[in-house]
Design a protein around this motif. Structure first.
Motif, PDB file in Angstrom:
ATOM      1  N   ARG A   5       7.561 -19.387  16.695  1.00 44.52           N
ATOM      2  CA  ARG A   5       6.141 -19.439  16.358  1.00 44.52           C
ATOM      3  C   ARG A   5       5.838 -18.330  15.361  1.00 44.52           C
ATOM      4  O   ARG A   5       6.509 -17.309  15.333  1.00 44.52           O
ATOM      5  CB  ARG A   5       5.314 -19.284  17.619  1.00 44.52           C
ATOM      6  CG  ARG A   5       5.626 -20.462  18.583  1.00 44.52           C
ATOM      7  CD  ARG A   5       4.767 -20.439  19.769  1.00 44.52           C
ATOM      8  NE  ARG A   5       3.539 -21.130  19.389  1.00 44.52           N
ATOM      9  CZ  ARG A   5       2.472 -21.177  20.144  1.00 44.52           C
ATOM     10  NH1 ARG A   5       2.449 -20.576  21.309  1.00 44.52           N
ATOM     11  NH2 ARG A   5       1.394 -21.829  19.761  1.00 44.52           N
ATOM     12  N   CYS A   6       4.798 -18.528  14.568  1.00 47.36           N
ATOM     13  CA  CYS A   6       4.495 -17.613  13.469  1.00 47.36           C
ATOM     14  C   CYS A   6       3.197 -16.854  13.734  1.00 47.36           C
ATOM     15  O   CYS A   6       2.172 -17.452  14.050  1.00 47.36           O
ATOM     16  CB  CYS A   6       4.384 -18.412  12.170  1.00 47.36           C
ATOM     17  SG  CYS A   6       4.124 -17.374  10.726  1.00 47.36           S
ATOM     18  N   ILE A   7       3.280 -15.537  13.574  1.00 45.01           N
ATOM     19  CA  ILE A   7       2.115 -14.670  13.712  1.00 45.01           C
ATOM     20  C   ILE A   7       1.833 -14.039  12.354  1.00 45.01           C
ATOM     21  O   ILE A   7       2.720 -13.455  11.732  1.00 45.01           O
ATOM     22  CB  ILE A   7       2.362 -13.553  14.747  1.00 45.01           C
ATOM     23  CG1 ILE A   7       2.672 -14.148  16.123  1.00 45.01           C
ATOM     24  CG2 ILE A   7       1.159 -12.609  14.815  1.00 45.01           C
ATOM     25  CD1 ILE A   7       3.065 -13.118  17.166  1.00 45.01           C
ATOM     26  N   ALA A   8       0.589 -14.164  11.894  1.00 44.71           N
ATOM     27  CA  ALA A   8       0.159 -13.492  10.665  1.00 44.71           C
ATOM     28  C   ALA A   8      -0.434 -12.146  11.052  1.00 44.71           C
ATOM     29  O   ALA A   8      -1.191 -12.045  12.022  1.00 44.71           O
ATOM     30  CB  ALA A   8      -0.878 -14.333   9.926  1.00 44.71           C
ATOM     31  N   ILE A  77       0.768 -21.228  10.753  1.00 45.13           N
ATOM     32  CA  ILE A  77       0.463 -20.003  11.491  1.00 45.13           C
ATOM     33  C   ILE A  77       0.018 -20.379  12.901  1.00 45.13           C
ATOM     34  O   ILE A  77      -0.801 -21.276  13.082  1.00 45.13           O
ATOM     35  CB  ILE A  77      -0.662 -19.192  10.794  1.00 45.13           C
ATOM     36  CG1 ILE A  77      -0.311 -18.876   9.344  1.00 45.13           C
ATOM     37  CG2 ILE A  77      -1.013 -17.940  11.585  1.00 45.13           C
ATOM     38  CD1 ILE A  77       0.779 -17.857   9.163  1.00 45.13           C
ATOM     39  N   ASP A  78       0.552 -19.686  13.902  1.00 43.25           N
ATOM     40  CA  ASP A  78       0.204 -19.963  15.291  1.00 43.25           C
ATOM     41  C   ASP A  78      -0.786 -18.956  15.865  1.00 43.25           C
ATOM     42  O   ASP A  78      -1.421 -19.226  16.882  1.00 43.25           O
ATOM     43  CB  ASP A  78       1.472 -19.969  16.146  1.00 43.25           C
ATOM     44  CG  ASP A  78       2.413 -21.083  15.733  1.00 43.25           C
ATOM     45  OD1 ASP A  78       2.038 -22.261  15.893  1.00 43.25           O
ATOM     46  OD2 ASP A  78       3.514 -20.782  15.234  1.00 43.25           O
ATOM     47  N   ALA A  79      -0.890 -17.782  15.255  1.00 45.94           N
ATOM     48  CA  ALA A  79      -1.827 -16.760  15.726  1.00 45.94           C
ATOM     49  C   ALA A  79      -2.076 -15.773  14.591  1.00 45.94           C
ATOM     50  O   ALA A  79      -1.230 -15.592  13.710  1.00 45.94           O
ATOM     51  CB  ALA A  79      -1.278 -16.027  16.945  1.00 45.94           C
ATOM     52  N   LEU A  80      -3.239 -15.153  14.629  1.00 48.77           N
ATOM     53  CA  LEU A  80      -3.626 -14.185  13.609  1.00 48.77           C
ATOM     54  C   LEU A  80      -3.975 -12.861  14.281  1.00 48.77           C
ATOM     55  O   LEU A  80      -4.811 -12.818  15.183  1.00 48.77           O
ATOM     56  CB  LEU A  80      -4.832 -14.700  12.824  1.00 48.77           C
ATOM     57  CG  LEU A  80      -5.486 -13.760  11.815  1.00 48.77           C
ATOM     58  CD1 LEU A  80      -4.513 -13.398  10.692  1.00 48.77           C
ATOM     59  CD2 LEU A  80      -6.755 -14.378  11.245  1.00 48.77           C
ATOM     60  N   VAL A  81      -3.306 -11.801  13.853  1.00 53.34           N
ATOM     61  CA  VAL A  81      -3.646 -10.441  14.283  1.00 53.34           C
ATOM     62  C   VAL A  81      -4.213  -9.756  13.044  1.00 53.34           C
ATOM     63  O   VAL A  81      -3.511  -9.554  12.060  1.00 53.34           O
ATOM     64  CB  VAL A  81      -2.407  -9.683  14.819  1.00 53.34           C
ATOM     65  CG1 VAL A  81      -2.756  -8.236  15.111  1.00 53.34           C
ATOM     66  CG2 VAL A  81      -1.857 -10.378  16.061  1.00 53.34           C
TER      67      VAL A  81
END
Length: 128
Positions: A5-8, A77-81
């Protein structure tokens, strides 16, 4: 094998140290995810956490926010921080608002501070 999974990861200038500290305290867990970041933030994360691989986009004011926004729109993108500094005016505030709007429209988990980012990361599984 499932794709990671991808986190930005993005941070305003006054919050880059905080984001690097967050990444450092979660380095082992973050290494299981695909990470993307705006240019300067990504470089700072890589310096602080050399074991992490971070795909760096352009700097935020030069289009990096829009690049990550496009990735949100295409489901990459799976989540954004996004460590936001609410006390400093941003010359590219319009880009920041657009990115936040996309995360809301696409119902993307989004953390805007350390407390929420800690909780978000604890709930995410690295694979699909």
């Amino acid at each position: 094998m499932p794709q990671a999974r991808c986190i930005a990861m993005i941070a305003h200038d006054q919050k880059k140290d905080d984001l690097c500290a967050f990444a450092g305290s979660h380095e082992a867990r973050l290494s299981a995810f695909t990470l993307v970041a705006t240019g300067t933030t990504g470089g700072r994360i890589q310096q602080a956490c050399p074991k992490l691989t971070v795909r760096r986009m352009k700097s935020g004011p030069l289009g990096g926010d829009q690049q990550i926004g496009a990735m949100i729109a295409t489901g990459e993108i799976d989540a954004l921080v996004f460590f936001v500094d609410p006390l400093t005016a941003m010359p590219h505030d319009v880009d920041v608002k657009a990115l936040t709007r996309l995360a809301i429209v696409y119902d993307l988990p989004m953390a805007l501070n350390r407390a929420t980012a800690d909780r978000l990361l604890r709930t995410m599984e690295p694979g699909e």
